[in-house]
Structures are given as structure tokens and as C-alpha cells.
Design a protein around this motif. Structure first.
Motif, PDB file in Angstrom:
ATOM      1  N   PRO A 531       0.823  -1.216   0.000  1.00 47.99           N
ATOM      2  CA  PRO A 531       0.000   0.000   0.000  1.00 47.99           C
ATOM      3  C   PRO A 531       0.858   1.267   0.000  1.00 47.99           C
ATOM      4  CG  PRO A 531      -0.835  -1.595   1.581  1.00 47.99           C
ATOM      5  CD  PRO A 531       0.479  -2.123   1.105  1.00 47.99           C
ATOM      6  N   TYR A 532       0.414   2.266  -0.774  1.00 46.69           N
ATOM      7  CA  TYR A 532       0.950   3.623  -0.849  1.00 46.69           C
ATOM      8  C   TYR A 532       2.308   3.686  -1.532  1.00 46.69           C
ATOM      9  CZ  TYR A 532      -2.450   3.514   2.914  1.00 46.69           C
ATOM     10  OH  TYR A 532      -3.554   3.279   3.664  1.00 46.69           O
ATOM     11  N   ALA A 533       2.722   2.566  -2.179  1.00 42.36           N
ATOM     12  CA  ALA A 533       3.981   2.608  -2.940  1.00 42.36           C
ATOM     13  C   ALA A 533       3.657   3.059  -4.355  1.00 42.36           C
ATOM     14  CB  ALA A 533       4.632   1.221  -2.947  1.00 42.36           C
ATOM     15  N   THR A 534       4.151   4.230  -4.751  1.00 38.84           N
ATOM     16  CA  THR A 534       3.857   4.767  -6.080  1.00 38.84           C
ATOM     17  C   THR A 534       4.983   5.694  -6.506  1.00 38.84           C
ATOM     18  OG1 THR A 534       2.279   6.020  -7.422  1.00 38.84           O
ATOM     19  CG2 THR A 534       2.533   6.679  -5.125  1.00 38.84           C
ATOM     20  N   SER A 535       5.182   5.797  -7.809  1.00 40.03           N
ATOM     21  CA  SER A 535       6.186   6.731  -8.367  1.00 40.03           C
ATOM     22  C   SER A 535       5.512   7.817  -9.181  1.00 40.03           C
ATOM     23  CB  SER A 535       7.179   5.963  -9.244  1.00 40.03           C
ATOM     24  OG  SER A 535       6.492   5.313 -10.311  1.00 40.03           O
ATOM     25  N   LYS A 536       4.185   7.784  -9.236  1.00 38.23           N
ATOM     26  CA  LYS A 536       3.449   8.788 -10.019  1.00 38.23           C
ATOM     27  C   LYS A 536       3.098   9.983  -9.134  1.00 38.23           C
ATOM     28  CE  LYS A 536       0.122   6.091 -11.275  1.00 38.23           C
ATOM     29  NZ  LYS A 536      -1.107   5.601 -11.949  1.00 38.23           N
ATOM     30  N   PRO A 537       3.249  11.200  -9.665  1.00 40.23           N
ATOM     31  CA  PRO A 537       2.833  12.386  -8.905  1.00 40.23           C
ATOM     32  C   PRO A 537       1.338  12.325  -8.624  1.00 40.23           C
ATOM     33  CG  PRO A 537       4.206  12.997 -10.770  1.00 40.23           C
ATOM     34  CD  PRO A 537       3.857  11.561 -10.959  1.00 40.23           C
ATOM     35  N   GLY A 538       0.974  12.479  -7.365  1.00 33.96           N
ATOM     36  CA  GLY A 538      -0.433  12.457  -6.999  1.00 33.96           C
ATOM     37  C   GLY A 538      -1.002  11.068  -6.878  1.00 33.96           C
ATOM     38  N   GLY A 539      -0.199  10.015  -7.094  1.00 38.45           N
ATOM     39  CA  GLY A 539      -0.690   8.643  -6.981  1.00 38.45           C
ATOM     40  C   GLY A 539      -0.846   8.230  -5.535  1.00 38.45           C
ATOM     41  N   THR A 540      -1.787   7.294  -5.262  1.00 39.27           N
ATOM     42  CA  THR A 540      -2.049   6.826  -3.896  1.00 39.27           C
ATOM     43  C   THR A 540      -1.315   5.514  -3.590  1.00 39.27           C
ATOM     44  OG1 THR A 540      -4.000   5.583  -4.604  1.00 39.27           O
ATOM     45  CG2 THR A 540      -4.306   7.896  -3.927  1.00 39.27           C
ATOM     46  N   GLY A 541      -0.903   4.758  -4.611  1.00 46.29           N
ATOM     47  CA  GLY A 541      -0.235   3.481  -4.381  1.00 46.29           C
ATOM     48  C   GLY A 541      -1.165   2.373  -3.950  1.00 46.29           C
ATOM     49  N   LEU A 542      -2.482   2.533  -4.198  1.00 47.16           N
ATOM     50  CA  LEU A 542      -3.448   1.499  -3.803  1.00 47.16           C
ATOM     51  C   LEU A 542      -3.972   0.693  -4.982  1.00 47.16           C
ATOM     52  CD1 LEU A 542      -5.546   3.489  -1.174  1.00 47.16           C
ATOM     53  CD2 LEU A 542      -3.774   1.787  -0.745  1.00 47.16           C
ATOM     54  N   GLY A 543      -3.759   1.162  -6.185  1.00 41.51           N
ATOM     55  CA  GLY A 543      -4.329   0.493  -7.358  1.00 41.51           C
ATOM     56  C   GLY A 543      -3.808  -0.926  -7.546  1.00 41.51           C
ATOM     57  N   LEU A 544      -2.487  -1.089  -7.468  1.00 42.10           N
ATOM     58  CA  LEU A 544      -1.918  -2.431  -7.667  1.00 42.10           C
ATOM     59  C   LEU A 544      -2.224  -3.355  -6.487  1.00 42.10           C
ATOM     60  CD1 LEU A 544       1.545  -1.619  -9.298  1.00 42.10           C
ATOM     61  CD2 LEU A 544      -0.527  -2.505 -10.394  1.00 42.10           C
ATOM     62  N   VAL A 545      -2.386  -2.784  -5.293  1.00 41.03           N
ATOM     63  CA  VAL A 545      -2.777  -3.607  -4.150  1.00 41.03           C
ATOM     64  C   VAL A 545      -4.173  -4.169  -4.366  1.00 41.03           C
ATOM     65  CG1 VAL A 545      -3.168  -3.620  -1.668  1.00 41.03           C
ATOM     66  CG2 VAL A 545      -1.279  -2.303  -2.622  1.00 41.03           C
ATOM     67  N   ILE A 546      -5.096  -3.295  -4.867  1.00 41.15           N
ATOM     68  CA  ILE A 546      -6.449  -3.773  -5.174  1.00 41.15           C
ATOM     69  C   ILE A 546      -6.392  -4.834  -6.265  1.00 41.15           C
ATOM     70  CG2 ILE A 546      -8.681  -3.054  -6.083  1.00 41.15           C
ATOM     71  CD1 ILE A 546      -8.176  -0.292  -4.819  1.00 41.15           C
ATOM     72  N   LEU A 547      -5.557  -4.603  -7.288  1.00 43.30           N
ATOM     73  CA  LEU A 547      -5.408  -5.555  -8.384  1.00 43.30           C
ATOM     74  C   LEU A 547      -4.912  -6.909  -7.860  1.00 43.30           C
ATOM     75  CD1 LEU A 547      -5.096  -6.449 -11.341  1.00 43.30           C
ATOM     76  CD2 LEU A 547      -2.906  -5.268 -11.387  1.00 43.30           C
ATOM     77  N   GLN A 548      -3.942  -6.870  -6.968  1.00 43.78           N
ATOM     78  CA  GLN A 548      -3.412  -8.125  -6.423  1.00 43.78           C
ATOM     79  C   GLN A 548      -4.481  -8.881  -5.622  1.00 43.78           C
ATOM     80  OE1 GLN A 548      -0.469  -7.936  -3.215  1.00 43.78           O
ATOM     81  NE2 GLN A 548       0.834  -9.327  -4.422  1.00 43.78           N
ATOM     82  N   GLY A 549      -5.295  -8.151  -4.870  1.00 46.17           N
ATOM     83  CA  GLY A 549      -6.373  -8.793  -4.120  1.00 46.17           C
ATOM     84  C   GLY A 549      -7.366  -9.488  -5.036  1.00 46.17           C
ATOM     85  N   ILE A 550      -7.697  -8.851  -6.169  1.00 48.08           N
ATOM     86  CA  ILE A 550      -8.625  -9.467  -7.135  1.00 48.08           C
ATOM     87  C   ILE A 550      -8.013 -10.748  -7.698  1.00 48.08           C
ATOM     88  CG2 ILE A 550      -9.739  -9.148  -9.367  1.00 48.08           C
ATOM     89  CD1 ILE A 550      -9.979  -6.163  -8.693  1.00 48.08           C
ATOM     90  N   ALA A 551      -6.726 -10.711  -8.026  1.00 54.58           N
ATOM     91  CA  ALA A 551      -6.065 -11.902  -8.573  1.00 54.58           C
ATOM     92  C   ALA A 551      -6.073 -13.045  -7.555  1.00 54.58           C
ATOM     93  CB  ALA A 551      -4.638 -11.563  -8.979  1.00 54.58           C
ATOM     94  N   VAL A 552      -5.760 -12.740  -6.290  1.00 51.93           N
ATOM     95  CA  VAL A 552      -5.743 -13.768  -5.248  1.00 51.93           C
ATOM     96  C   VAL A 552      -7.132 -14.370  -5.060  1.00 51.93           C
ATOM     97  CG1 VAL A 552      -5.393 -14.165  -2.780  1.00 51.93           C
ATOM     98  CG2 VAL A 552      -3.732 -12.820  -4.085  1.00 51.93           C
ATOM     99  N   ASP A 553      -8.176 -13.514  -5.095  1.00 43.76           N
ATOM    100  CA  ASP A 553      -9.537 -14.032  -4.955  1.00 43.76           C
ATOM    101  C   ASP A 553      -9.907 -14.991  -6.077  1.00 43.76           C
ATOM    102  OD1 ASP A 553     -10.023 -12.725  -2.617  1.00 43.76           O
ATOM    103  OD2 ASP A 553     -10.939 -10.960  -3.541  1.00 43.76           O
ATOM    104  N   HIS A 554      -9.219 -14.904  -7.206  1.00 43.62           N
ATOM    105  CA  HIS A 554      -9.479 -15.799  -8.343  1.00 43.62           C
ATOM    106  C   HIS A 554      -8.463 -16.935  -8.412  1.00 43.62           C
ATOM    107  CE1 HIS A 554     -12.059 -12.485  -9.584  1.00 43.62           C
ATOM    108  NE2 HIS A 554     -12.630 -13.302 -10.467  1.00 43.62           N
ATOM    109  N   GLY A 555      -7.711 -17.160  -7.307  1.00 43.56           N
ATOM    110  CA  GLY A 555      -6.738 -18.241  -7.277  1.00 43.56           C
ATOM    111  C   GLY A 555      -5.565 -17.982  -8.190  1.00 43.56           C
ATOM    112  N   GLY A 556      -5.250 -16.712  -8.451  1.00 38.47           N
ATOM    113  CA  GLY A 556      -4.177 -16.391  -9.380  1.00 38.47           C
ATOM    114  C   GLY A 556      -3.135 -15.483  -8.769  1.00 38.47           C
ATOM    115  N   THR A 557      -2.298 -14.932  -9.631  1.00 34.56           N
ATOM    116  CA  THR A 557      -1.214 -14.042  -9.201  1.00 34.56           C
ATOM    117  C   THR A 557      -1.051 -12.924 -10.224  1.00 34.56           C
ATOM    118  OG1 THR A 557       0.458 -15.359 -10.357  1.00 34.56           O
ATOM    119  CG2 THR A 557       0.050 -15.909  -8.054  1.00 34.56           C
ATOM    120  N   VAL A 558      -0.355 -11.880  -9.795  1.00 38.20           N
ATOM    121  CA  VAL A 558       0.027 -10.812 -10.706  1.00 38.20           C
ATOM    122  C   VAL A 558       1.506 -10.529 -10.471  1.00 38.20           C
ATOM    123  CG1 VAL A 558      -0.747  -9.034  -9.080  1.00 38.20           C
ATOM    124  CG2 VAL A 558      -0.441  -8.466 -11.510  1.00 38.20           C
ATOM    125  N   THR A 559       2.281 -10.513 -11.536  1.00 35.06           N
ATOM    126  CA  THR A 559       3.723 -10.287 -11.443  1.00 35.06           C
ATOM    127  C   THR A 559       4.139  -9.228 -12.451  1.00 35.06           C
ATOM    128  OG1 THR A 559       4.132 -12.096 -13.000  1.00 35.06           O
ATOM    129  CG2 THR A 559       4.208 -12.643 -10.664  1.00 35.06           C
TER     130      THR A 559
END
Length: 584
Positions: A531-559
Motif C-alpha cells: 500500500p501507498y507505494a507509487t512513483s506517479k505524482p499524486g498517486g495513492t499506491g493502492l491500485g496495484l494492491v487492489i489488483l493483487q487482491g482481485i487476482a488472489v480471490d481468483h486463485g491467481g497471481t500478478v507479477t
């Protein structure tokens, strides 16, 4: 483990059973063979005793007979009787043979001429070379011996008693009585057994019973019997015989001592041994079957607690923390199950405490981040408001410019606060997935349609012609894919492009998103999905965390990897049919 225990039990049961059956059969065969050898030795001794007894009876019979004065009177009146003497002699001999039960009886004179035979009256006048056979010139009293076939009147040989008929120390004639070596007499000497017998002198067969397998006795075989041990085993006529040899302990007259052979057929014993072996084999097979059943029950009993523990451990590893092991009453299995249940209880409590601690820590971090993110824009807002207050002067022409700048700053910072709150709210309320079947080409098409301008300008390349059915929440997966495409477009700048490809891998599928941006540094890769890890100005760093949660809920991964074009490559790997635990 059950199979190994069962296999070990089978080996432990089978090997001793096989060894026992084979050893018992071999022991039984050897014991029966030894019993038969002892019986053969006993039979030979009995045979010898019977022959000795009969020979003694021959000597006693002839001794008693010549003591009868009728024979002496008959010979003393010979000159008076003339031709009548022969008839009276034969009549008296026949009568005495019938009364005494002699098989053979004869009267010969001192010259060896047969004067009469009780068993064959017509043989009068035959000549006997008694001097060679008996040495009768030296016979002064009754004697008995076994003779070989040297008498023309008696071709088989046998047991013979001989005694002189005398008067005043003068030998008038000789009385012979005996029992020939016939098949019936051989059987009687054996003791009435149905055993083939043969009598031999100097390697010459004198007589034998009809059931002797004579046709299989070659000179070599006979020599092996004659010079071998007293009891030997030999195959004759396709059967195995136990052959006993005995030299008769009786006086003999002839070429050599007499030898009796007995042939004990081994077929009955072999058949009995075979029946015993098959009976033992059947009993062993039944015992083995019972041992296998018992072994399976024991293996199942021993491994059932372990199987239950393994099953419970697997359920726990799948996230089913309510798993317990059935408690077994008493014994090591019961103690092991109780210990495992206590361990699971301790793990549940530890997990709950850990989850609580993590939640508290996560909310603390979130609170600090929210406070920080809200505090940062508040300072410019406060400064802008203070500038407005201090710059306000009625009729001042420069106030309008300050007003516009301050209100613009306030509006921009309020928008940043609103954007952050929206991202945080989205992260906090990620819904549970609702699984259903859908086609991946529809998912790709819907995701690309979220960027109509970029798609129309060719900055997004998506293959929507390939059909592939998946199970999952299409809306959440679309959200994840839109997030990846958006990040790729932003990373590439105004001219950036994104390519989306699909790779089918048996029970899995990969959705690959490549961009033309500068890529991601190694330092950022290590914390990209926190969470909150981002290199974009004004970014929150939560988008990829949400994406990873969706992948895990589907028995998958994101790399994330390096793209062949130099940018970043995100790989969303999903199961085509997630297991039930993911479908919650």
C-alpha cells in the motif's frame, strides 16, 4: 503409509508361511522316507528270521522222521519185497508228506539215485550229484541248509533238510524234505506283505514274485543294488522304489550265500506326501488370506489417526481453520489426536491475535497515511485563505488576481483530497467476487472500450477474436485489467501504447499487458504491491494492491517483468476454473 504397513505385514506373513510350508513338507517327506527305511530294515530282519525258523523246522522235521522205524524196516525187507518195495516206499513217502505238510520230499540212495518223491512220484530213477551238492558221504546226522538250483529234481533252489536212514551204523539211504524258493514261499517269508521279492545267488536270480519290476533291472542296475547300501532308493518302471537287500544268515550249499531283495513301491508314500503338501498349501493359503485381511485391518487402524491428521492439516492449509481430528478413545492414537486438536486450537488463537494485531497495525498505518495525505493539501489551503484575508482591501485592483490564484490553489488541493479519499474508499470496500462463466474476449473488449480515444488512436492493441471460457467475476477482472492498461498508458506518456495478449496454458490462462514506458526500477519492484507505494505524482499506491487482491480471490497471481520493448510487462495469471475455496 497404509500401503507400506500393509506391504510390510504381507511380507512378514508370506515369507514365514512359505518357508514353513516348504520346510514342513520337506521334513514330512524326509520323516516318511526314514520311517519307510526303518520299516524296510525291520522287514528284512523279519524275513531273515522267518527263513531261519523254517530252515530249523526242516532240520527238526527230517531228524524226527528218520527216527521212525518204518523206514528202516522198509529198507531191511527190500530184498524180500522186490518190485513191491518201490511202490510201498512211494506210498509211505506220499503219506508222510501229506501228514507233515512237506512241499518237497524225496528218498535217494547212497549212489544219488532218486528212489521216490512225495511231491512227484513219477521221478523214480533220477540221479542226484549229492556229493557235489551236499557232500552226503559225510552226512552222518540230520542237517539243514539253503541250496542253490543244482538239483535236477529241483530247479529253483530252496530250504532243505537232509538226514541219513541208518542201520547198525550203515547208511541205507537219505531222506530230504524242504521248501522251494517259489513266489508263494517268498511272500510267506516276507510275512504275508504284498511286497515284491526276489532271491539271488551269486548274481543269479533263483526266483521272484510276479510283481517284481524285473524288466527294468539292467545288469548295471542290479550291480548297483547288489553292491549298494542295504536300503537304497531307485527309479524302476517310471516309479520310485525303496529296495532292501539282505544276505540270509542260514547255512548254504552251493556257489555263494543267498540274498533276498524286497521292492517297496514309493508311489503311495509320494501320493500321501503330495496330498499333505497340497493340504498344507491350502491351509497356508487360507491362513495367508486371513493374514492379509488382518493386515489390512491393522494397517487401517494404525494409519486412520494419521490420515485424519493429514486431512485436517490439508484443510487448515486451505484456510479451513475449523478443521478438527476425530478424537480416538484411549491409546496412543487418542493422545495424538488430542495433542493435534490442542495444537490447532493454539494456532487458531495465535492466528486470531495475529490478525487482530495486523489489522490494528494496518489501520494505524492507514490513519497515518490519511492524516498525512489530508494534512499536505490543508497547508496550501490555509496559506491561500490567509493571503486572501491579508490582501483584501476595498477597491484594490490587484485583489482580483490574488483571489483567482488562491481559489485555484484551494480547488486543486481539495480535488487531490477527494481523489485520495476515493482511492482509499475503493481499497477499503473491495467486494467479494461473484463467480460465473464468461468469455475472455468479452472481458478484453469491455476493458478496451473504457479508453475509446486511445483505442481509436491505436495506442491500445487488444486481440478480441479469440474465444476462451473462464470462471470468475468479470466485473472485478475488468477493473483489474483497466487499472493495468491505465498504468501502462500513463507510463508511456502522450505517445505511449499498450498491448494486451492472452496465453492459454492447460488449466490456466495468462493476460499479459506490455507498455512502452521507461520500465520499473528494481527498488520499486520490491515494494510495488504494498500500500501507498507509487512513483506517479499524486498517486495513492493502492491500485496495484487492489489488483493483487482481485487476482488472489481468483486463485491467481500478478507479477511484473521487463517487456521485450523496454517497458514494463504485467502478467495476470488466472485459473480457468478456480477451486471452491476461491469461489466464496
Amino acid at each position: 503409509m497404509k500401503k507400506r504397513i500393509f506391504f510390510a505385514f504381507v511380507v512378514v506373513a508370506v515369507v514365514p508361511a512359505v518357508i514353513t510350508i516348504l520346510a514342513a513338507n520337506m521334513f514330512a517327506r524326509q520323516e516318511l522316507e526314514e520311517i519307510r527305511r526303518r520299516n524296510a530294515t525291520t522287514g528284512l530282519a523279519r524275513l531273515d528270521a522267518n527263513v531261519v525258523e523254517d530252515l530249523a523246522a526242516m532240520g527238526s522235521a527230517v531228524k524226527n522222521e528218520v527216527a521212525d522205524s518204518r523206514w528202516r524196516r522198509l529198507f531191511l525187507r527190500r530184498w524180500q519185497l522186490g518190485s513191491v518195495f518201490q511202490a510201498q516206499l512211494i506210498d509211505q513217502l506220499v503219506e508222510r508228506s501229506a501228514q507233515a505238510g512237506w512241499v518237497f520230499s524225496a528218498i535217494i540212495d547212497t549212489d544219488g539215485v532218486v528212489l521216490g518223491r512225495g511231491d512227484r512220484p513219477s521221478s523214480f530213477g533220477d540221479t542226484v550229484d549229492y556229493r557235489t551238492v551236499f557232500g552226503t558221504h559225510a552226512i552222518t546226522k540230520a542237517t539243514a541248509s539253503a541250496v542253490s538250483p543244482f538239483l535236477p529234481v529241483w530247479g529253483t533252489g530252496g530250504l532243505l533238510g537232509i538226514a541219513p536212514i541208518t542201520y547198525d551204523d550203515k547208511t541205507l539211504a537219505f531222506l530230504l524234505v524242504g521248501k522251494p524258493f517259489t513266489a508263494d514261499n517268498l511272500r510267506n517269508w516276507v510275512g504275508g506283505w504284498a511286497i515284491p521279492a526276489m532271491i539271488v545267488a551269486s548274481g543269479e536270480i533263483l526266483n521272484l514274485t510276479p510283481d517284481v519290476p524285473q524288466e527294468q533291472i539292467s545288469p548295471e542296475t542290479f550291480s548297483a543294488i547288489y553292491h549298494g547300501p542295504p536300503v537304497t532308493s531307485m527309479n524302476l518302471t517310471g516309479r520310485r522304489f525303496l529296495i532292501g537287500r539282505k544276505h540270509l544268515t542260514v547255512p548254504t550249499s552251493g556257489k555263494a550265500p543267498l540274498m533276498m531283495l524286497l521292492f517297496f513301491d514309493s508311489a503311495p508314500v509320494d501320493a500321501a506326501t503330495a496330498k499333505l503338501f497340497y493340504a498344507m498349501l491350502a491351509a497356508g493359503g487360507l491362513g495367508l488370506l486371513l493374514a492379509l485381511i488382518f493386515g489390512w485391518l491393522v494397517a487401517r487402524l494404525l494409519t486412520r489417526p494419521l490420515d485424519d491428521i493429514v486431512e485436517a492439516a490439508n484443510r487448515i492449509s486451505d484456510g479451513q481453520w475449523d478443521a478438527d481430528v476425530i478424537s480416538f478413545s484411549g491409546g496412543d492414537a487418542g493422545r495424538m489426536a488430542d495433542a493435534f486438536n490442542r495444537m490447532i486450537g493454539d494456532l487458531r488463537r495465535s492466528r486470531d491475535r495475529l490478525i487482530q494485531t495486523e489489522r490494528l497495525g494496518a489501520w494505524r498505518d492507514a490513519a497515518r497515511k490519511v492524516a498525512h495525505e489530508i494534512k499536505n493539501p490543508l497547508s496550501p489551503i490555509q496559506v491561500s485563505a490567509e493571503d486572501l484575508v491579508s490582501a483584501y482591501k476595498p477597491g484594490d485592483p490587484g485583489f482580483e488576481k490574488i483571489l483567482r490564484q488562491s481559489t485555484a490553489t484551494i480547488i486543486e488541493e481539495v480535488a487531490a483530497i477527494k481523489r485520495f479519499i476515493d482511492e482509499f474508499s475503493s481499497f477499503a470496500r473491495t467486494p467479494r467476487p461473484v463467480f460465473a462463466r464468461f468469455d475472455i474476449k468479452d472481458l478484453l473488449s469491455d476493458a478496451a472500450s473504457s479508453f475509446p480515444t486511445e483505442h481509436r488512436d491505436g495506442r491500445i492493441a487488444v486481440d478480441t477474436t479469440r474465444s476462451l471460457m473462464l470462471t470468475g467475476d468479470a466485473e472485478l477482472l475488468k477493473q483489474a485489467l483497466v487499472n493495468l492498461i491505465k498504468n501502462g498508458l500513463e507510463a508511456g506518456g502522450a505517445k505511449g501504447a499498450v498491448t494486451v495478449t492472452v496465453v492459454d496454458e492447460d488449466d490456466q490462462v495468462q493476460i499479459i499487458v506490455d507498455d512502452t514506458g521507461p520500465g520499473i526500477s528494481g527498488e520499486m519492484k520490491a515494494k510495488l504491491f504494498t500500500p501507498y507505494a507509487t512513483s506517479k505524482p499524486g498517486g495513492t499506491g493502492l491500485g496495484l494492491v487492489i489488483l493483487q487482491g482481485i487476482a488472489v480471490d481468483h486463485g491467481g497471481t500478478v507479477t511484473v517483468r521487463e517487456s521485450p520493448d523496454g517497458g514494463a510487462r504485467f502478467v495476470l495469471q488466472l485459473l480457468k476454473n478456480p477451486p471452491a475455496r476461491e469461489q466464496r
